[in-house]
Design a protein around this motif. Structure first.
Motif, short mmCIF file in Angstrom:
data_model
loop_
_atom_site.label_atom_id
_atom_site.label_comp_id
_atom_site.label_asym_id
_atom_site.label_seq_id
_atom_site.Cartn_x
_atom_site.Cartn_y
_atom_site.Cartn_z
N VAL A 266 1.43 -3.02 -6.01
CA VAL A 266 0.69 -1.59 -6.24
C VAL A 266 0.19 -1.16 -4.82
N CYS A 267 -0.40 -2.09 -4.02
CA CYS A 267 -0.95 -1.60 -2.75
C CYS A 267 -0.06 -1.40 -1.58
N PHE A 268 0.95 -2.03 -1.72
CA PHE A 268 1.88 -1.99 -0.42
C PHE A 268 2.69 -0.64 -0.28
N SER A 280 -10.03 -3.50 2.16
CA SER A 280 -10.97 -4.55 2.04
C SER A 280 -10.43 -5.45 0.60
N LEU A 281 -10.52 -6.79 0.88
CA LEU A 281 -10.05 -7.69 -0.39
C LEU A 281 -11.20 -8.59 -0.34
N VAL A 282 -11.09 -9.53 -1.61
CA VAL A 282 -12.01 -10.72 -1.70
C VAL A 282 -10.84 -11.76 -1.42
N PRO A 283 -11.22 -13.13 -1.13
CA PRO A 283 -10.43 -14.01 -0.62
C PRO A 283 -9.28 -14.53 -1.61
N PRO A 284 -9.24 -14.72 -2.68
CA PRO A 284 -8.26 -14.92 -3.85
C PRO A 284 -7.12 -13.90 -3.82
N LEU A 285 -7.25 -12.72 -3.16
CA LEU A 285 -6.36 -11.82 -2.95
C LEU A 285 -5.27 -11.83 -1.84
N VAL A 286 -6.13 -12.61 -0.77
CA VAL A 286 -5.27 -12.59 0.49
C VAL A 286 -4.17 -13.40 0.54
N PRO A 287 -4.17 -14.95 -0.17
CA PRO A 287 -2.94 -15.24 -0.18
C PRO A 287 -1.90 -14.85 -0.82
N LEU A 288 -2.23 -13.71 -1.75
CA LEU A 288 -1.03 -12.95 -2.75
C LEU A 288 -0.47 -12.20 -1.61
N TRP A 289 -1.41 -11.41 -0.75
CA TRP A 289 -0.90 -10.55 0.08
C TRP A 289 0.12 -11.28 1.22
N LEU A 290 -0.25 -12.30 1.53
CA LEU A 290 0.21 -12.99 2.77
C LEU A 290 1.66 -13.53 2.23
N ALA A 292 3.41 -12.26 -0.48
CA ALA A 292 4.14 -10.96 -0.71
C ALA A 292 4.76 -10.39 0.46
N VAL A 293 4.29 -10.46 1.83
CA VAL A 293 4.59 -9.65 2.74
C VAL A 293 6.05 -10.15 3.08
N GLU A 294 6.13 -11.64 2.89
CA GLU A 294 7.70 -12.39 3.24
C GLU A 294 8.76 -11.54 2.69
N TRP A 295 8.52 -11.04 1.28
CA TRP A 295 9.69 -10.40 0.67
C TRP A 295 9.45 -8.87 0.43
N SER A 296 8.53 -8.38 0.71
CA SER A 296 8.27 -6.94 0.36
C SER A 296 8.95 -6.10 1.54
N ASP A 297 9.60 -4.73 0.95
CA ASP A 297 10.13 -4.14 1.92
C ASP A 297 9.30 -2.90 2.34
N ALA A 324 0.71 -12.45 10.03
CA ALA A 324 1.59 -12.04 8.79
C ALA A 324 1.31 -10.46 8.57
N LEU A 325 0.36 -10.10 8.63
CA LEU A 325 0.11 -8.57 8.35
C LEU A 325 0.09 -7.66 9.54
N GLY A 326 -0.07 -8.06 10.75
CA GLY A 326 -0.03 -7.69 11.89
C GLY A 326 -1.48 -6.74 12.10
N CYS A 327 -2.28 -6.99 11.57
CA CYS A 327 -3.54 -6.04 11.82
C CYS A 327 -4.81 -7.24 11.95
N THR A 328 -5.90 -6.72 12.32
CA THR A 328 -7.21 -7.54 12.72
C THR A 328 -7.87 -7.63 11.25
N LEU A 329 -8.15 -9.11 11.41
CA LEU A 329 -9.22 -9.53 10.15
C LEU A 329 -10.55 -9.31 10.58
#
Length: 544
Positions: A266-268, A280-290, A292-297, A324-329
């Motif tokens: 949804v977000c990408f 903004s995210l909570v910690p359980p979502l961070v690995p999902l984003w990390l 997903a970025v491997e296969w997302s176009d 992985a995301l190219g942004c500042t944490l």
């Protein structure tokens, strides 16, 4: 200030005014230049369309007039439980402009929690969607109305059924001169505590203290007119609402992008479509984003800052974010009660990966204390206590709680165990209070235990946290059955709790049947002993 609220001492309030923390700003406003820009300035973006600042301002004015036409007046309370839609933002601004006080329920709340919020706030209205997955909120409204008095209005986004459609709350705006003035230092909204024992407590936030939080956090995070903030988390949470979140971005003239769910699928695409710069995210979502970025176009190159808060982010995961995301944490450690801590965008990696930041404001006063109340040294574990220009002085209508949560000189005892380094950065290491942090959702153990005891097969019960690499903590129900030959099963307990109207995040992830629960010397269930007896948490069973 509203009866039932605890005001700041006048001397301290005077200091906050003198230092410019508190101003005459009100929460319902939008930047005049953005509104005047007409079609040139976009305020909100959703998957289905967009709304300009001029359109948002006009819609908020019309809804405010519609609320007044239905008899809602300044000081009334309204429980708001809406998903991340443009309609939610319009509702918020309209309520702020009328002086009607939103009580922000969370998406997972059901009849038990909504009833508690209505009773405590004496709400005259409940604003909700028609249905969300697994819940007909009109049925929740029916149950709550049957068990309470004074809930005169149910305003429904979508099919209203027997109630009033939210879209019908509309009237021609009144001239500004005819509207009663609002006091910046009076209550503007109610947020919810994490609920350390029993149902959540109501947190009164004033126009003055919350607008300061918005200004200061936007400045610290570099959020301005060119920023595009993705609200992936529910906007009813303080994190997404005002750290700086939706309200902070709008007050700076930026664009808010509303996501119906925080998942990468949804977000990408929204990040790419809207050129999102911060989220903004909570910690359980961070690995999902990390992952997903491997296969997302999707093109995520616009993303500059990712805030992570609500629970501690483990250092290994933190180290993966920027590559992985190219942004500042940015790690964020805060609470709806007030105090916010941020790692800064120019902090070195060892600070960003291993701490949860330092206080937002020079007006934040901090104590870290040992169990005996004496000051803890740098690096030593202790409880965090705080007071300041945006931290409450007392929960709403909770005198007993206030006696135990606040010191005589007004410091809020957070119940969080922290260490502090010489630069003032905190690392959160645990909690004093009996609450389980399940991926940022706070599960009050005592409340769940009391409901578990309603099952006739349960003799005694204790809810304890068990560590989990993904969620941080999972909930484990330790049960002594009445009949060892007929113990309850996890699924049946989950169903029982669900039928009682308990929020889904409070349902136990795991069940342990024990012949008896260990007791302390004073006859209380020994939860430390229970934790030592059990193995690390297993993945939670799928909940139907």
């Amino acid at each position: 200030m509203r009866e039932g609220c605890v005001p700041w001492p006048e001397k301290l309030a005077g200091v906050y005014r003198e230092r410019g923390y508190w101003t005459d700003e009100l929460l319902g406003g939008l930047p005049e230049d953005a509104v005047a820009a007409g079609e040139a300035r976009t305020a909100l973006v959703t998957r289905d369309g967009s709304l300009t600042y001029a359109g948002l301002d006009a819609a908020a004015d019309r809804m405010a007039a519609g609320l007044r036409a239905r008899g809602l007046t300044a000081g009334d309370a309204v429980v708001v439980q809406l998903p991340n839609t443009a309609e939610l933002v319009v509702v918020c601004l309209a309520l702020f402009r009328t002086g009607v006080l939103p009580v922000f329920a969370l998406p997972a709340h059901r009849a038990v929690e909504i009833e508690h919020l209505v009773r405590t706030s004496e709400a005259v209205a409940y604003i909700c969607p028609d249905v969300t997955p697994g819940c007909d909120h009109r049925e929740v409204a029916r149950q709550v109305q049957a068990r309470t008095e004074g809930l005169a209005h149910v305003l429904v986004s979508g099919d209203p059924g027997p109630y009033t459609a939210l879209s019908e709350v509309d009237a021609a705006p009144e001239p500004a001169a005819d509207r009663a003035p609002l006091d910046p230092e009076d209550v503007a909204l109610f947020l919810l505590s994490g609920g350390t024992s029993g149902p959540p407590k109501l947190i009164p936030r004033t126009h003055a203290d919350y607008t300061y939080q918005l200004r200061a956090s936007a400045r610290l995070c570099g959020v301005g007119a060119e920023s595009r903030y993705l609200a992936a988390l529910p906007v009813g949470h303080n994190f997404a609402l005002g750290c700086p979140g939706v309200l902070g971005t709008l007050r700076q003239g930026g664009t808010v992008v509303l996501a119906p769910a925080p998942t990468p699928d949804v977000c990408f695409p929204l990040v790419e479509k809207a050129g999102v710069t911060v989220s903004s995210l909570v910690p359980p979502l961070v690995p999902l984003w990390l992952d997903a970025v491997e296969w997302s176009d999707s093109d995520l190159s616009s993303l500059r800052l990712l805030q992570v808060g609500g629970a501690r982010l483990d250092p290994a995961t933190a180290a993966r974010v920027s590559p992985a995301l190219g942004c500042t944490l940015q790690q964020v450690y805060g609470m709806a009660e007030g105090l916010l801590n941020f790692t800064r965008v120019d902090d070195p990696p060892e600070i960003v990966h291993h701490t949860q930041g330092r206080p937002l404001s020079p007006g934040d006063e901090i104590r870290v204390t040992r169990e005996d109340g004496s000051p803890a040294a740098d690096g030593e574990e202790g409880e965090l206590l705080t007071r300041g220009p945006y931290t409450l002085r007392g929960y709403y209508r909770a005198p007993e709680r206030n006696r135990t949560h606040f010191t005589d000189d007004g410091f809020f005892a957070t119940g969080d165990l922290v260490t502090r380094d010489p630069a003032g950065n905190f690392a959160v290491v645990g909690r004093i209070n009996d609450v389980i942090n399940r991926g940022g959702e706070k599960v009050p153990a005592q409340e769940v235990e009391e409901h578990l005891l309603h099952d006739p097969r349960v003799q005694s019960a204790a809810l304890i946290p068990l560590p989990d690499p993904h969620w941080g903590e999972l909930t484990c129900a330790c049960v002594q059955p009445r009949d060892a030959a007929d113990p309850p099963e996890l699924r049946s307990l989950q169903n029982m709790l669900r039928e009682k109207g308990l929020a889904a995040y409070k349902l136990p992830d795991r069940l342990e049947i024990l012949p008896q629960l260990p007791l302390t010397a004073v006859g209380k269930i020994d939860k430390k002993k229970l934790k030592s007896l059990l193995t690390p948490a297993e993945p939670p069973e799928e909940r139907p």
